[in-house]
Write a protein that holds these residues in place. Sequence first.
Motif, mmCIF file in Angstrom:
data_model
loop_
_atom_site.group_PDB
_atom_site.id
_atom_site.type_symbol
_atom_site.label_atom_id
_atom_site.label_comp_id
_atom_site.label_asym_id
_atom_site.label_seq_id
_atom_site.Cartn_x
_atom_site.Cartn_y
_atom_site.Cartn_z
ATOM 1 N N GLU A 1 0.666 -1.239 -0.079
ATOM 2 C CA GLU A 1 -0.014 -0.055 0.101
ATOM 3 C C GLU A 1 0.980 1.313 0.058
ATOM 4 O O GLU A 1 1.521 1.559 0.895
ATOM 5 C CB GLU A 1 -0.937 -0.065 1.338
ATOM 6 C CG GLU A 1 -1.847 -1.152 1.406
ATOM 7 C CD GLU A 1 -2.755 -1.304 2.573
ATOM 8 O OE1 GLU A 1 -2.585 -0.307 3.464
ATOM 9 O OE2 GLU A 1 -3.609 -1.901 2.558
ATOM 10 N N GLN B 1 2.553 -2.478 4.959
ATOM 11 C CA GLN B 1 1.807 -3.513 5.655
ATOM 12 C C GLN B 1 2.287 -3.541 6.993
ATOM 13 O O GLN B 1 1.581 -4.248 7.889
ATOM 14 C CB GLN B 1 2.000 -4.561 4.973
ATOM 15 C CG GLN B 1 1.196 -5.144 3.781
ATOM 16 C CD GLN B 1 -0.206 -5.030 4.003
ATOM 17 O OE1 GLN B 1 -0.550 -5.498 5.143
ATOM 18 N NE2 GLN B 1 -1.098 -4.753 3.137
ATOM 19 N N LYS B 2 3.258 -2.837 7.472
ATOM 20 C CA LYS B 2 3.529 -2.638 8.874
ATOM 21 C C LYS B 2 3.180 -1.532 9.748
ATOM 22 O O LYS B 2 2.862 -0.582 9.507
ATOM 23 C CB LYS B 2 5.433 -2.646 8.952
ATOM 24 C CG LYS B 2 6.118 -3.717 8.409
ATOM 25 C CD LYS B 2 5.956 -5.117 9.015
ATOM 26 C CE LYS B 2 6.486 -5.197 10.353
ATOM 27 N NZ LYS B 2 7.797 -5.236 10.347
ATOM 28 N N SER B 3 2.514 -2.191 10.947
ATOM 29 C CA SER B 3 2.045 -1.223 11.844
ATOM 30 C C SER B 3 3.002 -0.894 13.176
ATOM 31 O O SER B 3 2.777 -0.131 13.904
ATOM 32 C CB SER B 3 0.657 -1.784 12.437
ATOM 33 O OG SER B 3 0.846 -3.059 13.037
ATOM 34 N N SER C 1 4.946 -5.911 14.088
ATOM 35 C CA SER C 1 3.391 -6.071 14.013
ATOM 36 C C SER C 1 2.979 -5.622 12.490
ATOM 37 O O SER C 1 3.591 -4.694 12.037
ATOM 38 C CB SER C 1 2.567 -5.111 14.985
ATOM 39 O OG SER C 1 2.705 -3.930 14.951
ATOM 40 N N TRP C 2 1.664 -6.376 12.148
ATOM 41 C CA TRP C 2 1.512 -6.277 10.800
ATOM 42 C C TRP C 2 0.079 -5.748 10.752
ATOM 43 O O TRP C 2 -0.885 -6.128 11.994
ATOM 44 C CB TRP C 2 1.472 -7.492 9.934
ATOM 45 C CG TRP C 2 2.881 -7.970 9.939
ATOM 46 C CD1 TRP C 2 3.632 -8.577 10.677
ATOM 47 C CD2 TRP C 2 3.719 -7.841 8.662
ATOM 48 N NE1 TRP C 2 5.161 -8.671 10.225
ATOM 49 C CE2 TRP C 2 5.067 -8.296 8.957
ATOM 50 C CE3 TRP C 2 3.317 -7.314 7.412
ATOM 51 C CZ2 TRP C 2 6.088 -8.200 7.890
ATOM 52 C CZ3 TRP C 2 4.382 -7.253 6.395
ATOM 53 C CH2 TRP C 2 5.736 -7.535 6.803
ATOM 54 N N LYS C 3 -0.436 -5.100 9.766
ATOM 55 C CA LYS C 3 -1.764 -4.468 9.404
ATOM 56 C C LYS C 3 -2.698 -5.629 9.155
ATOM 57 O O LYS C 3 -3.723 -5.645 9.572
ATOM 58 C CB LYS C 3 -1.834 -3.472 8.462
ATOM 59 C CG LYS C 3 -0.970 -1.989 8.797
ATOM 60 C CD LYS C 3 -1.085 -1.164 7.858
ATOM 61 C CE LYS C 3 -0.460 0.119 8.299
ATOM 62 N NZ LYS C 3 -0.585 0.970 7.012
ATOM 63 N N THR C 4 -2.269 -6.427 8.291
ATOM 64 C CA THR C 4 -3.168 -7.684 7.957
ATOM 65 C C THR C 4 -2.307 -9.061 7.931
ATOM 66 O O THR C 4 -1.079 -8.919 7.911
ATOM 67 C CB THR C 4 -3.447 -7.335 6.230
ATOM 68 O OG1 THR C 4 -2.500 -7.527 5.522
ATOM 69 C CG2 THR C 4 -4.237 -5.896 6.268
ATOM 70 N N TRP D 1 1.477 -9.923 6.471
ATOM 71 C CA TRP D 1 2.621 -10.897 6.930
ATOM 72 C C TRP D 1 2.857 -12.001 5.997
ATOM 73 O O TRP D 1 4.161 -12.316 5.854
ATOM 74 C CB TRP D 1 2.132 -11.247 8.299
ATOM 75 C CG TRP D 1 2.897 -12.225 8.883
ATOM 76 C CD1 TRP D 1 4.255 -12.112 9.444
ATOM 77 C CD2 TRP D 1 2.830 -13.741 8.772
ATOM 78 N NE1 TRP D 1 4.709 -13.255 9.651
ATOM 79 C CE2 TRP D 1 3.940 -14.366 9.221
ATOM 80 C CE3 TRP D 1 1.882 -14.554 8.156
ATOM 81 C CZ2 TRP D 1 4.176 -15.671 9.400
ATOM 82 C CZ3 TRP D 1 2.235 -15.954 8.159
ATOM 83 C CH2 TRP D 1 3.088 -16.324 8.715
#
Length: 323
Positions: free
Chosen positions: A122, A168-170, A174-177, A181
């Motif tokens: 994204e 994609q990383k939060s 940690s990952w958003k989805t 991952w």
Amino acid sequence: MRLASYNVENLTDDARQDTRLEDRLAILAPQLKRMRADILCFQEVDATRPESGAPREIGALKRLAEASGYGDYHSACTVHPDTGHPRDKHNLVILSRWPVRDVRQMQNELVAPPLYRYVTAEPDAGELTPVLWDRPVLTATIELPGGRPLRLVNMHLKSPQASVVPGQKSGPFSWKTASGWAEGFYLATLKQAGQALEARLLIDSLFDSEPDALIAVVGDFNAQEGDAAFRILTAEVGDTGNGRLAGRTLVPLEHSLPESRRFTVIHRGRKLMLDHLLVSRALLGSYRGIEIHNEALTDDLVGATLVDSAPESFHAPVVAEFD
């Protein structure tokens, strides 16, 4: 000849690090003395820049070598391709009692970077992106007494931690989805297998020029027996299906130990064999035994989260002896 491999985990003399180098030397120097090694292969050796502005140096490893009796050994180290000096993070280093020649590092030299189009990125770039290996392989020839050379390959394969996917990383871990991952984990697997393939091509080129070569492939593979990278490197006859290729198989020396002793890392209570010494059949003829110094090993997850400024490495050294 005693040959050792040891991931010293971010060994640095950078004063900004939480763990002081003096604290690390107090733990690591006795570990190295115990090895009594003639050749040592290290992974995760960091380099820092002196205050004078001179090129980066692996000062921490030099101090460790001096403190443990290896200060006069010959050495080889990976370098940054742009500067010709050690990389800032995760260098591979070889220390040897005997002369080192034909030093070479490989990173996407024998295997071109695969071109990949992100699926979950994204925003979606929609373009093909080259997938580069994270680290090079370091290879050298050791001039053993008696005239026969040892062809040595020191490597640190990509960890199974998912690679970054844009957007994609939060957080750092940690990952958003779940899909993001999963794509990152796929890319990490691709990098690890690609590194192993490049090393296998190098190994076969050594066999092409010297069928009875004394070859040792050592390091932190981040893979256990049965994993794809491990199988690529060993190339067992059961996989190739061709008995005439048996001479090109690499033999894992840990098979000499009972399964209860075969571990170099403890992760979440699981004992894992991630650091390996693989040898050619010709070198196997001189093999006498292997040691894994894992008696004081700490669970890496516990040590990283609960221990303040842990000075040890969460990998155990592996040492093999040859006649």
